[in-house]
Design an enzyme around this catalytic site. Structure first.
Site, PDB file in Angstrom:
ATOM      1  CG  HIS A  15     -13.521  33.841   5.789  1.00 19.18           C
ATOM      2  ND1 HIS A  15     -13.616  33.833   7.162  1.00 19.18           N
ATOM      3  CD2 HIS A  15     -13.418  32.545   5.408  1.00 19.18           C
ATOM      4  CE1 HIS A  15     -13.598  32.582   7.604  1.00 19.18           C
ATOM      5  NE2 HIS A  15     -13.465  31.778   6.563  1.00 19.18           N
ATOM      6  N   GLY A  16     -12.229  37.074   6.798  1.00 13.38           N
ATOM      7  CA  GLY A  16     -11.708  37.737   7.996  1.00 13.38           C
ATOM      8  C   GLY A  16     -11.175  36.807   9.066  1.00 13.38           C
TER       9      GLY A  16
END
Length: 165
Positions: A15-16
């Site tokens: 994810h980010g």
């Protein structure tokens, strides 16, 4: 020879935070996701690949057996960041001969039978057994959400005490 910079347990996988913050802090070339389900989920792979691409990184997806074979065959000269969904995968990799400089525990969400070690890390009895095993083998295990934040070294855990918190 490819070199593992860090292995991270995060039930969200890539994810980010992982794609941007961790990757730049570790100065890696490639994110490697080792997961028995995601390796067959093209949609999930595309989402994770877009995050890796935004960070200008390569990404690869493996089953446990395929990663062990590929890594031990020593293909390439990359600095890799291994991401797995659970602590059991880390133990399996270790038992199959893969070594890591450090083991980072990130998010492990709450579900029935899991108890909080902190606000973002909920452990089952199997998790505690596996962490204690990995600790006993001399691995450095720590919780850290993102680089630059406080780290919490994880040493011997007592599941019964965890349940009573």
């Amino acid at each position: 020879m490819s070199q593992i910079q860090l292995i991270r347990v995060d039930n969200r996988l890539v994810h980010g935070q992982v794609g941007m913050t961790w990757s730049s802090a570790l100065n890696i070339d490639t994110i490697v996701v080792v997961d028995e389900e995601v390796v067959y989920n093209v949609f999930s792979q595309k989402l994770m690949a877009s995050i890796a691409k935004a960070a200008n990184l390569d990404i690869a997806f493996y089953t446990i057996a395929d990663f062990v074979h590929s890594f031990q065959a020593n293909q390439g000269n990359k600095k890799i960041f291994v991401i797995v969904k659970n602590i059991q995968t880390v133990r399996q990799l270790y038992e199959l001969g893969i070594r890591f400089p450090k083991i980072n525990i990130g998010n492990i969400h709450y579900e029935r039978g899991r108890y909080p070690l902190n606000k973002k890390m909920y452990l089952s009895e199997a998790d505690v057994e596996d962490l204690n095993y990995l600790n006993a083998q001399g691995n450095m295990i720590f919780y850290q959400d993102v680089p630059g934040t406080m780290t919490e070294k994880i040493e011997h855990l007592d599941f019964e005490k965890l349940k009573r918190r």
